[in-house]
Motif scaffolding. Sequence first.
Motif, PDB file in Angstrom:
ATOM      1  N   ARG A  32      34.559  29.943  31.833  1.00 30.03           N
ATOM      2  CA  ARG A  32      35.140  31.113  32.504  1.00 30.03           C
ATOM      3  C   ARG A  32      35.009  30.973  34.016  1.00 30.03           C
ATOM      4  NH1 ARG A  32      32.896  34.073  28.225  1.00 30.03           N
ATOM      5  NH2 ARG A  32      31.039  34.511  29.443  1.00 30.03           N
ATOM      6  N   GLN A  53      38.047  30.899  36.735  1.00 32.01           N
ATOM      7  CA  GLN A  53      38.075  31.799  37.882  1.00 32.01           C
ATOM      8  C   GLN A  53      38.165  31.004  39.201  1.00 32.01           C
ATOM      9  OE1 GLN A  53      38.772  34.752  38.816  1.00 32.01           O
ATOM     10  NE2 GLN A  53      36.949  36.019  38.763  1.00 32.01           N
ATOM     11  N   ILE A  74      29.681  34.130  40.365  1.00 34.17           N
ATOM     12  CA  ILE A  74      30.801  33.478  39.696  1.00 34.17           C
ATOM     13  C   ILE A  74      30.425  33.083  38.281  1.00 34.17           C
ATOM     14  CG2 ILE A  74      30.318  31.157  40.555  1.00 34.17           C
ATOM     15  CD1 ILE A  74      33.413  30.895  40.827  1.00 34.17           C
ATOM     16  N   THR A 121      31.247  35.641  35.529  1.00 35.29           N
ATOM     17  CA  THR A 121      32.638  36.071  35.371  1.00 35.29           C
ATOM     18  C   THR A 121      32.915  36.447  33.917  1.00 35.29           C
ATOM     19  OG1 THR A 121      33.278  34.514  37.078  1.00 35.29           O
ATOM     20  CG2 THR A 121      35.025  35.371  35.687  1.00 35.29           C
ATOM     21  N   GLN A 123      37.527  40.234  34.577  1.00 37.93           N
ATOM     22  CA  GLN A 123      37.745  39.713  35.930  1.00 37.93           C
ATOM     23  C   GLN A 123      38.843  38.665  35.947  1.00 37.93           C
ATOM     24  OE1 GLN A 123      34.055  38.285  37.463  1.00 37.93           O
ATOM     25  NE2 GLN A 123      33.241  40.323  37.826  1.00 37.93           N
ATOM     26  N   LEU A 124      38.857  37.822  34.915  1.00 38.43           N
ATOM     27  CA  LEU A 124      39.895  36.799  34.846  1.00 38.43           C
ATOM     28  C   LEU A 124      41.272  37.443  34.765  1.00 38.43           C
ATOM     29  CD1 LEU A 124      38.515  33.975  32.544  1.00 38.43           C
ATOM     30  CD2 LEU A 124      39.156  33.845  34.939  1.00 38.43           C
ATOM     31  N   THR A 175      42.220  38.738  38.151  1.00 41.00           N
ATOM     32  CA  THR A 175      42.657  37.653  39.024  1.00 41.00           C
ATOM     33  C   THR A 175      44.062  37.196  38.661  1.00 41.00           C
ATOM     34  OG1 THR A 175      40.357  36.950  39.016  1.00 41.00           O
ATOM     35  CG2 THR A 175      41.933  35.460  40.030  1.00 41.00           C
ATOM     36  N   ALA A 189      33.611  38.058  42.267  1.00 36.60           N
ATOM     37  CA  ALA A 189      33.231  36.818  41.597  1.00 36.60           C
ATOM     38  C   ALA A 189      32.534  35.863  42.557  1.00 36.60           C
ATOM     39  CB  ALA A 189      34.466  36.147  41.009  1.00 36.60           C
TER      40      ALA A 189
END
Lengths: 320, 295
Positions: A19, A23, A133, A136, A140-141, A144, A200
């Motif tokens: 992950r 990211q 980070i 993550t 969050q992904l 983004t 992140a």
Amino acid sequence: MNTVLGLLVDPFTLPFMARALAQAVLLGVLGGVVGVLVVLRRLAFVTEALTHTVFPGVVVGFAVGQTGGVLWGALVAGLASAALFTVLARRELVTEDASLAILLTGFFAVGVIVVSRRRSYTSDLTAFLFGRILATDTGQLVATLAVFAVVVAVLAALRKELLLRAFDPQGATAMGYPVARLDLVVNLLVALVVVAGVRAVGTVLVVALLVVPAAAARLLTDRLGPLVALAALLGALGGWLGLAASFEASLGYGVRLASGATVVLALVGLYLAALLTSVLTARLPHHLPHHLPGRVLGRVLGRPPGRAGDRTGSQAVSGR
Amino acid sequence: MNYLSRALVEAALVGGLCGAVGVHVVLRRLSFFTMAMTHATFPGIVLAAILGVNLYLGGGVFGVLIVLVVVWLTNRPRADQASVVGVVLCAGFALGVVLMSARDGFGQDLSAYLVGSILTVSDSDIRVAALVAGVVLVTLTALGKELVFGAFDREAMVARGYPVLALDLVLLVLVELTVVTSVPTVGTILAVALLVAPAATARLWCRGVAGMTAVAVPLGVASAVGGVLLSQAVGVAAGATVVLVGCSAFAVSLLAAPHGAARTRWRRSRPGPTPGRFATALAGYRYRRGEEETP
């Protein structure tokens, strides 16, 4: 060869590292692409300022809605300060860099004061500056990815206008393009990337993602297509190498390296490689310039090139 | 001296020093360079702490290196100053963070570095600040005219045969000395704020350089001392309060000062046909008051 490849691939078989890699690569590509605009328009200081003005939004968002509120707080603060910077850049009471510096420090100080009332002061501040980070999550992904889609759509739609504004602001004005609105769009895009990345990877890394890959790519090419492609590639590559290096250092050698900062150093390493390439491939000048050090310092200290349409410092100070 | 009076003395020294140097930072638009300097001297300070040498020495040596790197890179083809300064800022700061993260007490040291810990200032810090303030103020007094000349008209200065290179270096070293002296005690954000805010505020009140300096120095001292006292009264972070006091002075001046927002026109950034309703109304108002020849 096998071991090198192993070092670069093996860490990412762990789910949380996969992950983090996704990211980092996404943000690297995003930062590289938007960074081309930042570098062409010389907005590095605006970017740096945006990362700091987002801070109070993050803090207040966290206080109101815990982790879920961070994104929205950052978004509000980011968009508001992007609009504020656009107004400031068109209004010259003080030079733009001074007003940016004052806003940056002021907003940041508000954030620090709010945080300093909390018990977990230093750990909160560190998390904001360097992000987490490795923590993550899928949400969050998705965020983004959403930012990625918006940014790519806007860039594709306004490509021609934004480029004209970057290279010939007076021409764009004369042709009747809404330059102020285009500036606002660029500032908002930068703010979106900052907001996407700040939780992140933290403020420091976001600036690096937006400036370093594009600046490195700029050293290598004069043409726009390759510039965007190279910047995206270098951003992604830096994220990958940095994460792998940080992982290997902590597991293999027992040295804890902050993963966000290691990614920045990887990006800087790529910049140095680009610099070396450009130094080696540069043609020698016909004759060595007369009194080179003076001219060089003059570039740094004298009138910075500034954007066309800006008044020079002497005019701005000695009265109107 | 107790901790509070030490903090106040340090605040006054740093505030005055930053106010005086800040005038030149604002005139030459070196804010971003100053910001980069505060971040990029960080690895020097961490390295000095690891090696056990003087922190100011570590920061100072690293600062000189950074000046040279920026100067060299800016002259490369296809490199512009803003991007170069941005890259140097990121590189220096990340290097410092990586060096520091390998040690213990990471978070605490780092936040102290960023927002400062002016309340824990020592007697030797004060001596260093006083020494640097003295050196910088004497240099500024001696070379003030030449430095201002260089800020406004470099070509004429070269033509008149001044040692432009040496003078530029002097100014960069003054900024670097100020940053290196301020950052370990007051933190990066506060150092930038104290360098830029009082000088920019002074710009709104007066146009002459001497006047600017005369306003910026007391304003720097007042922001710093007032901020520390206020933070003690309210019980919040001292460094951030100083920043806010300085920024509030700027915001108030923006509205009240002779060259502030309320009394100047919107900048005519568009040569196009429509100056906007507000600008038209304002121009008409000024015309009726006899301040302007054309409506």
